[in-house]
Design a protein around this motif. Structure first.
Motif, short mmCIF file in Angstrom:
data_model
loop_
_atom_site.label_atom_id
_atom_site.label_comp_id
_atom_site.label_asym_id
_atom_site.label_seq_id
_atom_site.Cartn_x
_atom_site.Cartn_y
_atom_site.Cartn_z
N ARG A 160 5.67 -0.62 2.97
CA ARG A 160 5.13 0.67 2.29
C ARG A 160 3.67 0.29 2.20
O ARG A 160 3.25 0.38 1.34
CB ARG A 160 5.61 0.79 1.23
CG ARG A 160 7.54 1.28 1.68
CD ARG A 160 8.18 1.65 0.32
NE ARG A 160 9.35 1.05 -0.01
CZ ARG A 160 9.98 -0.08 -0.29
NH1 ARG A 160 8.91 -0.89 -0.30
NH2 ARG A 160 10.94 -0.28 -0.49
N VAL A 161 2.66 -0.07 3.39
CA VAL A 161 1.63 -0.19 3.27
C VAL A 161 1.08 0.42 4.50
O VAL A 161 1.28 0.78 5.37
CB VAL A 161 0.85 -2.05 3.14
CG1 VAL A 161 1.43 -2.75 1.75
CG2 VAL A 161 1.68 -3.03 4.29
N LYS A 162 -0.92 0.76 3.55
CA LYS A 162 -1.46 1.02 5.57
C LYS A 162 -1.46 -0.50 6.50
O LYS A 162 -1.72 -1.84 6.01
CB LYS A 162 -2.85 1.07 4.84
CG LYS A 162 -2.46 2.07 3.92
CD LYS A 162 -4.29 2.37 3.29
CE LYS A 162 -3.94 3.62 2.41
NZ LYS A 162 -5.59 3.97 1.95
N PRO A 163 -1.20 -0.39 7.68
CA PRO A 163 -1.87 -1.16 9.05
C PRO A 163 -2.85 -1.75 8.74
O PRO A 163 -3.46 -2.78 8.47
CB PRO A 163 -1.68 0.36 9.54
CG PRO A 163 -0.95 1.42 9.55
CD PRO A 163 -1.24 1.34 8.42
N ASP A 164 -3.88 -0.87 7.94
CA ASP A 164 -5.45 -1.89 7.75
C ASP A 164 -5.51 -3.06 6.52
O ASP A 164 -5.72 -4.20 6.70
CB ASP A 164 -6.49 -1.14 7.45
CG ASP A 164 -6.82 0.07 8.26
OD1 ASP A 164 -6.86 -0.46 9.96
OD2 ASP A 164 -7.83 1.05 8.34
N ASP A 165 -4.27 -2.66 5.61
CA ASP A 165 -4.38 -3.41 4.00
C ASP A 165 -3.31 -4.79 5.03
O ASP A 165 -3.54 -5.87 4.30
CB ASP A 165 -3.25 -2.84 3.73
CG ASP A 165 -3.52 -1.61 3.00
OD1 ASP A 165 -5.63 -1.83 2.86
OD2 ASP A 165 -3.24 -1.20 2.14
N LEU A 166 -2.42 -4.90 5.93
CA LEU A 166 -2.02 -5.83 6.52
C LEU A 166 -3.00 -6.76 7.19
O LEU A 166 -2.37 -8.22 7.80
CB LEU A 166 -0.94 -5.29 8.25
CG LEU A 166 0.11 -4.60 7.32
CD1 LEU A 166 1.41 -4.22 8.44
CD2 LEU A 166 1.44 -6.28 6.16
N LEU A 167 -3.79 -5.88 8.44
CA LEU A 167 -4.92 -6.51 8.93
C LEU A 167 -5.68 -7.47 8.07
O LEU A 167 -6.70 -8.97 8.50
CB LEU A 167 -5.48 -5.52 10.14
CG LEU A 167 -4.89 -5.29 10.74
CD1 LEU A 167 -5.73 -3.91 11.80
CD2 LEU A 167 -4.91 -6.14 12.05
N GLY A 168 -6.02 -6.86 6.62
CA GLY A 168 -6.66 -7.97 5.43
C GLY A 168 -8.27 -7.50 5.77
O GLY A 168 -9.73 -8.29 5.64
#
Length: 103
Positions: free
Chosen positions: A95-103
């Motif tokens: 439940r996060v944005k893909p950009d948040d996963l990419l750091g």
């Protein structure tokens, strides 16, 4: 003795301590590391952090996202890029944005 006092007065410093030198070496290595590798490491760190915070094993994450365990291990270890569809599955799962996963 006077020579040492003069150097101190002129602003000379003794050799940096071991921690300072180790930190400088790590910074230099980080700057040389290719951009893509840094991104893979950030992604892997973020996936591992979210997974462990949620109390999941890599196997339960694989089942929940329908992604191969070996791929998730490689992503967490920063050894592999992630396909866009897999990134979206992980982002939805956590439940996060893909950009948040990419750091």
């Amino acid at each position: 003795m006077q020579d040492t006092s003069r150097k101190a007065a002129e602003g000379f410093h003794s050799a940096p301590d071991v921690e300072t030198r180790a930190s400088a070496l790590e910074s230099a290595a980080e700057t040389r590391r290719p951009f893509e590798e840094r991104n893979r490491m950030a992604l892997g760190d973020n996936v591992r952090r979210l997974r462990t915070t949620d109390g999941e094993t890599i196997e339960t994450l694989a089942r929940a996202t329908n992604l191969p365990v070996q791929m998730l291990k490689a992503v967490e270890d920063g050894r592999r890029d992630i396909p866009p569809k897999a990134l979206l599955r992980l982002a939805q799962h956590f439940r996060v944005k893909p950009d948040d996963l990419l750091g």
